[in-house]
Design a protein around this motif. Structure first.
Motif, mmCIF file in Angstrom:
data_model
loop_
_atom_site.group_PDB
_atom_site.id
_atom_site.type_symbol
_atom_site.label_atom_id
_atom_site.label_comp_id
_atom_site.label_asym_id
_atom_site.label_seq_id
_atom_site.Cartn_x
_atom_site.Cartn_y
_atom_site.Cartn_z
ATOM 1 N N MET A 129 0.920 -1.159 -0.015
ATOM 2 C CA MET A 129 0.237 0.064 0.138
ATOM 3 C C MET A 129 0.346 1.972 0.132
ATOM 4 S SD MET A 129 -3.661 0.742 1.936
ATOM 5 C CE MET A 129 -3.942 1.749 2.082
ATOM 6 N N SER A 130 0.367 2.682 -0.778
ATOM 7 C CA SER A 130 1.880 3.344 -0.899
ATOM 8 C C SER A 130 0.820 4.641 -0.152
ATOM 9 C CB SER A 130 0.888 3.565 -2.112
ATOM 10 O OG SER A 130 -0.292 3.872 -3.083
ATOM 11 N N THR A 131 1.909 5.579 0.261
ATOM 12 C CA THR A 131 1.224 6.029 1.250
ATOM 13 C C THR A 131 0.582 7.584 0.136
ATOM 14 O OG1 THR A 131 3.623 7.570 0.492
ATOM 15 C CG2 THR A 131 3.703 6.119 2.784
ATOM 16 N N PRO A 132 0.104 9.014 0.856
ATOM 17 C CA PRO A 132 -0.418 9.745 0.572
ATOM 18 C C PRO A 132 -0.058 10.576 -0.536
ATOM 19 C CG PRO A 132 -1.226 9.708 2.793
ATOM 20 C CD PRO A 132 -0.536 8.429 2.758
ATOM 21 N N TYR A 133 1.681 10.325 0.462
ATOM 22 C CA TYR A 133 2.863 11.393 -1.187
ATOM 23 C C TYR A 133 3.152 10.469 -2.142
ATOM 24 C CZ TYR A 133 6.707 13.021 -2.297
ATOM 25 O OH TYR A 133 7.702 14.067 -3.448
ATOM 26 N N GLU A 134 3.094 9.002 -1.859
ATOM 27 C CA GLU A 134 3.359 8.349 -3.371
ATOM 28 C C GLU A 134 2.253 8.227 -4.620
ATOM 29 O OE1 GLU A 134 6.169 4.988 -0.943
ATOM 30 O OE2 GLU A 134 4.549 4.793 -0.962
ATOM 31 N N GLN A 135 0.950 8.273 -3.791
ATOM 32 C CA GLN A 135 0.084 8.498 -4.738
ATOM 33 C C GLN A 135 0.148 9.829 -4.994
ATOM 34 O OE1 GLN A 135 -3.370 7.522 -2.020
ATOM 35 N NE2 GLN A 135 -2.719 5.114 -1.922
ATOM 36 N N TRP A 136 0.461 10.696 -4.845
ATOM 37 C CA TRP A 136 -0.465 11.599 -4.871
ATOM 38 C C TRP A 136 0.822 12.673 -6.167
ATOM 39 C CZ3 TRP A 136 4.411 15.980 -4.351
ATOM 40 C CH2 TRP A 136 3.569 17.388 -5.196
ATOM 41 N N HIS A 137 2.784 12.125 -5.609
ATOM 42 C CA HIS A 137 3.464 11.841 -6.839
ATOM 43 C C HIS A 137 3.094 10.794 -8.487
ATOM 44 C CE1 HIS A 137 7.366 10.847 -7.978
ATOM 45 N NE2 HIS A 137 7.640 13.051 -8.129
ATOM 46 N N THR A 138 2.572 10.184 -8.236
ATOM 47 C CA THR A 138 2.301 9.285 -8.959
ATOM 48 C C THR A 138 1.221 9.934 -9.992
ATOM 49 O OG1 THR A 138 2.357 6.952 -8.246
ATOM 50 C CG2 THR A 138 1.005 6.971 -9.489
ATOM 51 N N GLU A 139 0.034 10.689 -9.360
ATOM 52 C CA GLU A 139 -0.338 11.815 -9.548
ATOM 53 C C GLU A 139 -0.608 12.474 -10.571
ATOM 54 O OE1 GLU A 139 -3.741 12.985 -7.128
ATOM 55 O OE2 GLU A 139 -3.707 10.433 -6.447
ATOM 56 N N GLN A 140 0.664 13.450 -9.612
ATOM 57 C CA GLN A 140 1.616 14.678 -10.223
ATOM 58 C C GLN A 140 1.812 14.101 -12.014
ATOM 59 O OE1 GLN A 140 0.794 17.571 -9.318
ATOM 60 N NE2 GLN A 140 -0.502 17.159 -8.712
ATOM 61 N N THR A 141 3.096 12.726 -12.031
ATOM 62 C CA THR A 141 3.468 12.222 -13.001
ATOM 63 C C THR A 141 2.630 11.975 -13.645
ATOM 64 O OG1 THR A 141 5.354 11.658 -11.185
ATOM 65 C CG2 THR A 141 4.843 10.840 -13.925
ATOM 66 N N GLN A 142 1.171 11.978 -13.362
ATOM 67 C CA GLN A 142 0.778 11.049 -14.897
ATOM 68 C C GLN A 142 0.545 12.456 -15.049
ATOM 69 O OE1 GLN A 142 0.345 8.325 -16.095
ATOM 70 N NE2 GLN A 142 2.154 7.414 -14.108
ATOM 71 N N HIS A 143 -0.318 13.229 -14.748
ATOM 72 C CA HIS A 143 -1.214 15.009 -14.612
ATOM 73 C C HIS A 143 0.659 15.498 -15.921
ATOM 74 C CE1 HIS A 143 -2.779 18.268 -15.163
ATOM 75 N NE2 HIS A 143 -1.637 19.048 -14.774
ATOM 76 N N ARG A 144 1.591 15.529 -15.493
ATOM 77 C CA ARG A 144 2.864 15.968 -16.032
ATOM 78 C C ARG A 144 3.007 15.343 -17.447
ATOM 79 N NH1 ARG A 144 7.581 16.426 -14.542
ATOM 80 N NH2 ARG A 144 7.387 18.649 -15.285
ATOM 81 N N LEU A 145 3.138 13.905 -17.355
ATOM 82 C CA LEU A 145 2.996 13.051 -18.500
ATOM 83 C C LEU A 145 1.281 13.364 -19.576
ATOM 84 C CD1 LEU A 145 4.372 9.398 -17.828
ATOM 85 C CD2 LEU A 145 5.141 10.938 -19.305
ATOM 86 N N ALA A 146 0.384 13.558 -18.808
ATOM 87 C CA ALA A 146 -0.814 13.964 -20.233
ATOM 88 C C ALA A 146 -0.040 15.071 -21.011
ATOM 89 C CB ALA A 146 -1.824 13.320 -19.112
ATOM 90 N N ARG A 147 0.034 15.679 -20.464
ATOM 91 C CA ARG A 147 0.502 17.423 -20.542
ATOM 92 C C ARG A 147 1.562 17.618 -21.523
ATOM 93 N NH1 ARG A 147 0.900 20.295 -14.990
ATOM 94 N NH2 ARG A 147 2.890 20.305 -15.873
#
Length: 184
Positions: A1-19
């Protein structure tokens, strides 16, 4: 299970990749293998190692495709800097009087800047001075810069000052092959 920070970091990376992928021209969406030296540079830069990159090769060997692919690779690996990829013809429009200082400042502050197809536009003394003003703060702050070109002689294309800054901690990759856009 990932931490809230790890989840946030993953979401940010996915958002940056999409852009990044939304900004990528359709012509550079084709799959392919990244040159191993370019992949190695991208991997080192993604973790904060400073260096410049010059990609040289004949027309159509995949230099522009490589820049977009390495940017994707870096962001996917967690690179946090802002990525700017600008064709030389667009950069020349920005530095032609009246100079777009806001756009140039944005490029100067980018985490990674790629100037694609240097040498495809004629660069005079004025242009070389403005490109120098763009690359000076990048060199001072150790922000990686990429140039792609059909020829290796940077001095004749962008002037002594810019070539000197680009040669600091540079990886030069010479790509070979036929024009991939030509059909048989």
């Amino acid at each position: 299970m990932s931490t809230p920070y790890e989840q946030w970091h993953t979401e940010q990376t996915q958002h940056r990749l999409a852009r990044l992928r939304a900004a990528r021209p359709a012509a550079y969406n084709a799959p392919g293998l990244l040159h191993p030296d370019i992949a190695a540079w991208a991997d080192k830069t993604a973790v904060g190692e400073y260096g410049n990159l010059v990609i040289v090769g004949n027309i159509g060997v995949g230099k522009s495709w490589s820049v977009w692919t390495l940017a994707d690779r870096m962001v996917a690996a967690g690179y946090r800097g802002r990525v700017e990829i600008v064709p030389a013809r667009r950069l020349q429009r920005l530095i032609t009087p009246p100079v777009d200082w806001t756009a140039l400042d944005r490029l100067a502050k980018a985490g990674m800047l790629a100037i694609d197809d240097v040498g495809s536009v004629r660069i005079g003394d004025w242009d070389s001075d403005q490109i120098g003003a763009l690359l000076d703060p990048r060199w001072e702050e150790h922000r990686p810069t990429i140039l792609t070109s059909n020829q290796l002689d940077l001095r004749s294309m962008v002037g002594e000052r810019v070539a000197s800054r680009m040669s600091h901690r540079v990886t030069i990759v010479q790509m070979a092959g036929a024009d991939r856009r030509r059909t048989a």
